[in-house]
Enzyme design. Structure first.
Site, mmCIF file in Angstrom:
data_model
loop_
_atom_site.group_PDB
_atom_site.id
_atom_site.type_symbol
_atom_site.label_atom_id
_atom_site.label_comp_id
_atom_site.label_asym_id
_atom_site.label_seq_id
_atom_site.Cartn_x
_atom_site.Cartn_y
_atom_site.Cartn_z
ATOM 1 N N PHE A 1 0.714 -1.253 0.022
ATOM 2 C CA PHE A 1 -0.014 -0.009 0.076
ATOM 3 C C PHE A 1 0.843 1.425 -0.024
ATOM 4 C CE2 PHE A 1 -2.389 3.456 1.928
ATOM 5 C CZ PHE A 1 -3.314 3.335 1.361
ATOM 6 N N ASP A 2 1.754 1.237 0.777
ATOM 7 C CA ASP A 2 2.587 2.392 1.088
ATOM 8 C C ASP A 2 3.721 2.641 -0.325
ATOM 9 O OD1 ASP A 2 1.817 3.082 3.504
ATOM 10 O OD2 ASP A 2 3.368 1.930 4.520
ATOM 11 N N LEU B 1 0.329 9.482 10.082
ATOM 12 C CA LEU B 1 1.696 9.910 10.037
ATOM 13 C C LEU B 1 2.371 9.547 8.668
ATOM 14 C CD1 LEU B 1 2.662 8.227 13.643
ATOM 15 C CD2 LEU B 1 2.472 10.656 13.109
ATOM 16 N N GLU C 1 8.380 5.533 20.430
ATOM 17 C CA GLU C 1 7.082 4.851 20.939
ATOM 18 C C GLU C 1 7.035 3.440 19.893
ATOM 19 O OE1 GLU C 1 3.792 7.306 20.979
ATOM 20 O OE2 GLU C 1 5.068 8.529 22.643
ATOM 21 N N LYS D 1 5.111 1.405 17.501
ATOM 22 C CA LYS D 1 3.852 1.542 16.604
ATOM 23 C C LYS D 1 2.946 0.271 16.626
ATOM 24 C CE LYS D 1 2.294 3.704 12.194
ATOM 25 N NZ LYS D 1 1.163 2.789 11.976
ATOM 26 N N ASP E 1 -0.259 -2.134 16.175
ATOM 27 C CA ASP E 1 -0.887 -2.542 15.066
ATOM 28 C C ASP E 1 -2.323 -2.594 15.234
ATOM 29 O OD1 ASP E 1 -1.690 -2.550 12.368
ATOM 30 O OD2 ASP E 1 -0.757 -4.605 11.931
ATOM 31 N N TYR F 1 -1.279 6.996 23.666
ATOM 32 C CA TYR F 1 0.187 7.897 23.486
ATOM 33 C C TYR F 1 0.127 9.290 23.292
ATOM 34 C CZ TYR F 1 -1.938 6.078 19.028
ATOM 35 O OH TYR F 1 -2.699 5.800 18.023
ATOM 36 N N LYS G 1 8.633 10.971 17.896
ATOM 37 C CA LYS G 1 7.977 12.182 17.756
ATOM 38 C C LYS G 1 8.923 13.184 18.485
ATOM 39 C CE LYS G 1 3.831 10.195 19.050
ATOM 40 N NZ LYS G 1 2.829 9.614 19.957
ATOM 41 N N LYS H 1 8.630 2.132 9.762
ATOM 42 C CA LYS H 1 8.078 0.851 9.807
ATOM 43 C C LYS H 1 9.052 -0.269 9.692
ATOM 44 C CE LYS H 1 3.550 1.662 8.561
ATOM 45 N NZ LYS H 1 2.564 0.727 7.813
ATOM 46 N N CYS I 1 -13.788 -32.191 -5.399
ATOM 47 C CA CYS I 1 -13.220 -32.424 -4.074
ATOM 48 C C CYS I 1 -12.133 -33.354 -4.426
ATOM 49 C CB CYS I 1 -14.421 -32.972 -3.039
ATOM 50 S SG CYS I 1 -13.597 -33.292 -1.556
ATOM 51 N N CYS J 1 -12.989 -36.714 -2.435
ATOM 52 C CA CYS J 1 -14.095 -37.672 -2.731
ATOM 53 C C CYS J 1 -14.479 -37.264 -4.197
ATOM 54 C CB CYS J 1 -15.211 -37.408 -1.768
ATOM 55 S SG CYS J 1 -16.094 -35.810 -2.014
ATOM 56 N N CYS K 1 -17.225 -28.506 -0.410
ATOM 57 C CA CYS K 1 -17.573 -29.897 -0.847
ATOM 58 C C CYS K 1 -18.915 -30.204 -0.288
ATOM 59 C CB CYS K 1 -16.419 -30.792 -0.552
ATOM 60 S SG CYS K 1 -17.280 -32.676 -0.629
ATOM 61 N N CYS L 1 -17.731 -37.564 2.378
ATOM 62 C CA CYS L 1 -16.209 -37.193 1.933
ATOM 63 C C CYS L 1 -15.263 -37.370 3.329
ATOM 64 C CB CYS L 1 -16.355 -35.722 1.687
ATOM 65 S SG CYS L 1 -14.789 -34.899 1.467
HETATM 66 S S1 IVH Z 1 0.824 9.378 17.164
HETATM 67 C C1 IVH Z 1 -0.475 13.109 15.228
HETATM 68 N N1 IVH Z 1 1.800 7.265 18.199
HETATM 69 O O1 IVH Z 1 -0.381 4.878 13.684
HETATM 70 C C2 IVH Z 1 -0.087 12.029 15.785
HETATM 71 N N2 IVH Z 1 0.267 6.930 16.600
HETATM 72 O O2 IVH Z 1 0.181 6.144 10.998
HETATM 73 C C3 IVH Z 1 -0.800 10.864 15.225
HETATM 74 N N3 IVH Z 1 -0.013 4.665 16.033
HETATM 75 O O3 IVH Z 1 -3.185 7.062 13.597
HETATM 76 C C4 IVH Z 1 -0.594 9.538 15.982
HETATM 77 N N4 IVH Z 1 1.153 3.678 17.567
HETATM 78 O O4 IVH Z 1 -3.489 4.793 14.781
HETATM 79 C C5 IVH Z 1 1.095 7.692 17.553
HETATM 80 N N5 IVH Z 1 2.838 5.504 19.537
HETATM 81 C C6 IVH Z 1 1.856 5.909 18.631
HETATM 82 C C7 IVH Z 1 1.176 5.101 17.698
HETATM 83 C C8 IVH Z 1 0.401 5.492 16.417
HETATM 84 C C9 IVH Z 1 0.186 3.621 16.689
HETATM 85 C C10 IVH Z 1 -1.164 4.463 14.785
HETATM 86 C C11 IVH Z 1 -2.208 5.487 14.894
HETATM 87 C C12 IVH Z 1 -2.059 6.573 13.921
HETATM 88 C C13 IVH Z 1 -1.149 5.810 12.914
HETATM 89 C C14 IVH Z 1 -0.658 6.879 12.052
#
Ligand code: IVH
Length: 669
Positions: free
Chosen positions: A37-38, A84, A114, A116, A118, A225, A288, A312, A406, A409, A424, A430
């Site tokens: 996707f990215d 982000l 921090e 991230k 999922d 967070y 951040k 990522k 199948c 069977c 099936c 089966c």
């Molecule tokens: S900060 C403006 N901190 O990732 C600040 N996001 O791609 C935006 N996410 O929408 C969010 N861990 O769903 C932040 N430690 C973390 C995070 C985090 C997961 C997710 C969150 C956000 C998405 C951004």
């Protein structure tokens, strides 16, 4: 690329990305990896920069992908919920640090790193220390109010302690631990339902359930967070996290203050290794800028803050030859195609096979015999095939045709409209289906016949002794003794176990029958609502969907199942064998509560909650889970939920005690 080609490609990418966003955020069924996707998004961003004249004002590069769900109140976010910027490599991270230093004029920037997580972004409001509202991200501008569902998350305090601001917003991520996810999938397998693809999908799906009591059963967790308050009392992001923790909020313990890029990189490397030991999936690190004043200075682009970036983790991918495709037949007849691979080591384990899920997935990948495929393993345990190495495809290769019959069977496969899975239909003959049904029948949560194991099921079937579940009950000692390695003692033990299973209650028998979609919970609901097999067999779809938690799909499947004479005959054979087809009669003791709806909350002195529930029902009353305008009484114990209390007050629903209830039942209210 000339300008006409660029225009076309921009259109293509825009459409494609919109569809992927829809699949991810609304359907919870992404069909490509985050990485893919990215890549598409980056290609679009790049083309839009070169040809801004072709960029749509509604381009996916400008918008967060979600949308709002029907059925929940939708409100506008106080502050937009942005996403982000993403990067997969350290060079881009260096660029980020350089940009930040340049625009702030500082030598070294202090960051907070921090993990991230999922999961699913959520915005939570606390007013005077009480949780008052929780809203999903939605499309970033407006989201759905899911307060009651979010309140069921055990880790999230409903009331704060310490010195919190009178009103603030805190954002975080709702997610599910892998263990909980696996447990949940196990129950789906038991019900013959397709499994969830990953914990994120389940977490997201759970918040959309309309019944909070049901949500409460899902093992959801949360990390917070990002704090937003109007007074700007916290000079740094770190301070705000520490404070949030002191109020009792679950902030990630893994967060770390890092001075300069090198410490950030060290954090990344450390967690790229350690993440596999975590109990939940993490797909990267969020970096951040710590100083709030600097954050403000740096500001935002249309879609993302300039003071934060997500790195990522690259999942491990390998390419390996596809040796063949096999097709597995499950207990319910569901066919699962499996890629048989040349063994390859990924993140320390050897991968030899990977599920291809269904025909749609195979078509999407355009996977063919003779191909070399990319296999990926991320934070998740299950390897997946993410693509085909087209550069290695033999020139004479031809598209694969999905099997029509199948493999076990030979029966022609069926596929219901709107469903991905082929089935099936030969459920009686089966072999893997029959043996699967036998194994399910004896299972711990079904008839719990411990003296018969999976292996014996197979043996009994191969020796023509048990061809369907009812045959267990006509097994004789001499039948068993004729088998290899079977002694007197073992044989009589088996017979005894089977005999004892006849006392299992109706709901277990119903579950044990292995009707598609009728898992443990559904079986309980059906048994409780309709009480005996005759009523279930003759129920219409309308009657079934009127039962709590029974939807169209389950109802239609149950009706279809019992329309078939072979299944009615099976019930007769089981009934003749002496199995329970009647729920334990709950005696109707009176009708003093007919037409009254009760909500029970709290802990009681004389009766347990279940006993009170039974009492109400035995006297014709109804139990509901939440207080609404239709509630007649709130049966309140100690420690009653504050939201229920509040709601009852607002709606003027009278509170009664357990003694009041007994009085009512005795007719002197
Ligand atoms: S900060 C403006 N901190 O990732 C600040 N996001 O791609 C935006 N996410 O929408 C969010 N861990 O769903 C932040 N430690 C973390 C995070 C985090 C997961 C997710 C969150 C956000 C998405 C951004």
């Amino acid at each position: 690329m000339n300008s006409a080609e660029a225009q076309l490609r921009i259109q293509q990418l825009t459409n494609e990305l919109r569809q992927h966003n829809y699949r991810y955020y609304v359907l919870n069924e992404p069909s490509i990896s985050d990485f893919e996707f990215d890549q598409l998004l980056k290609e679009l961003e790049h083309l839009e920069q070169l040809h801004p004249e072709f960029a749509s004002p509604e381009s996916p590069t400008l918008k967060v992908g979600g949308s709002v769900i029907d059925g929940f109140e939708t409100i506008k976010h106080r502050r937009p919920m942005l996403s982000l910027g993403n990067t997969y490599n350290e060079t881009e991270l260096r660029d980020f640090d350089e940009r930040t230093r340049k625009s702030t004029g500082l030598e070294t920037i202090e960051y907070v790193c921090e993990l991230k997580i999922d999961g699913l972004a959520i915005s939570v409001f606390y007013e005077n220390g009480k949780l008052v509202q929780a809203v999903t991200r939605g499309d970033g501008i407006q989201g759905d109010v899911v307060t009651e569902n979010v309140k069921t998350i055990r880790n999230l305090p409903k009331t704060l302690r310490g010195n919190y601001p009178p009103l603030f917003e805190i954002r975080g991520e709702i997610f599910m631990h892998r263990k909980g996810f696996e447990r949940l999938n196990q129950t789906r397998i038991e019900a013959g339902e397709p499994q969830y693809a990953n914990p994120r999908n389940v977490a997201s799906g759970s918040l959309k359930i309309k019944d909070s009591a049901e949500v409460a059963k899902r093992p959801l967790d949360i990390f917070l967070y990002q704090v937003y308050e109007d007074e700007n009392v916290y000079p740094t992001h770190w301070d705000s996290l520490q404070s949030a923790q002191s109020w009792g909020l679950p902030v990630p313990q893994t967060a770390k203050k890092c001075s300069g890029l090198d410490e950030v990189l060290a954090f990344l490397h450390e967690w790229d290794e350690k993440r596999h030991d975590l109990s939940f999936d993490t797909d990267g690190v969020v970096i951040k800028v710590n100083d709030k004043r600097l954050q403000e200075e740096l500001g935002f682009t249309a879609k993302t803050p300039r003071w934060a970036i997500a790195y990522k983790f690259q999942t491990e991918t390998a390419s390996t030859p596809l040796l063949g495709i096999t097709y597995q037949v499950g207990r319910t007849g569901a066919i699962t195609p499996v890629a048989e691979l040349q063994p390859v080591v990924l993140l320390g384990t050897t991968v030899k096979r990977a599920s291809l899920h269904n025909a749609n997935e195979m078509e999407r990948l355009d996977i063919r015999l003779g191909d070399t495929v990319f296999v990926e393993k991320g934070g998740e345990i299950i390897p997946k095939i993410v693509g085909v190495d087209f550069s290695l495809r033999p020139s004479n290769s031809t598209p694969l045709n999905y099997i029509t019959h199948c493999p076990e069977c030979g029966t022609e496969l069926t596929r219901n409209e709107g469903e991905a899975q082929h089935y099936c239909p030969n459920d009686e003959l089966c072999p893997p289906q029959v043996v699967g049904k036998l194994e399910h029948f004896i299972g711990r949560k079904a008839m719990d016949i411990q003296s018969v194991g999976s292996e014996l099921c197979e043996t009994l079937y191969r020796n023509n002794l048990v061809k369907d579940i009812s045959d267990f009950y006509s097994l004789k000692l001499e039948d068993l003794l004729a088998l290899d390695r079977m002694g007197d003692k073992l044989a009589s033990n088996i017979i005894r176990g089977i005999e004892e299973s006849k006392t299992q209650p109706f709901e277990r028998v119903l579950f044990a029958m292995g009707i598609r979609y009728v898992g443990e919970t559904v079986a309980k609901k059906l048994a409780a609502a309709l009480r005996n097999i005759n009523r279930i067999m003759s129920a219409t779809v309308e009657e079934l969907v009127a039962i709590d938690e029974i939807g169209d799909r389950i109802a239609e499947t149950v009706v279809f199942y019992f329309q078939q004479p072979k299944h009615r005959e099976l019930v007769e054979r089981l009934r003749n064998a002496g199995l329970n087809f009647q729920a334990v009669i709950q005696e109707k003791l009176g009708d003093s509560l007919v037409g009254k709806s009760f909500v029970i909350s709290g802990v009681f002195e004389k009766y347990s909650r279940d006993e009170l529930k039974e009492l109400v029902e035995q006297h014709g009353g109804k139990i509901a889970s939440g207080v609404t305008s239709k509630t007649n009484y709130l049966l309140a114990g100690t420690g009653i939920g504050p939201s229920k209390l509040e709601k009852a007050e607002k709606l003027g629903v009278p509170l009664i005690s357990e003694d009041d209830l007994i009085h009512m039942i005795n007719g002197n209210s």
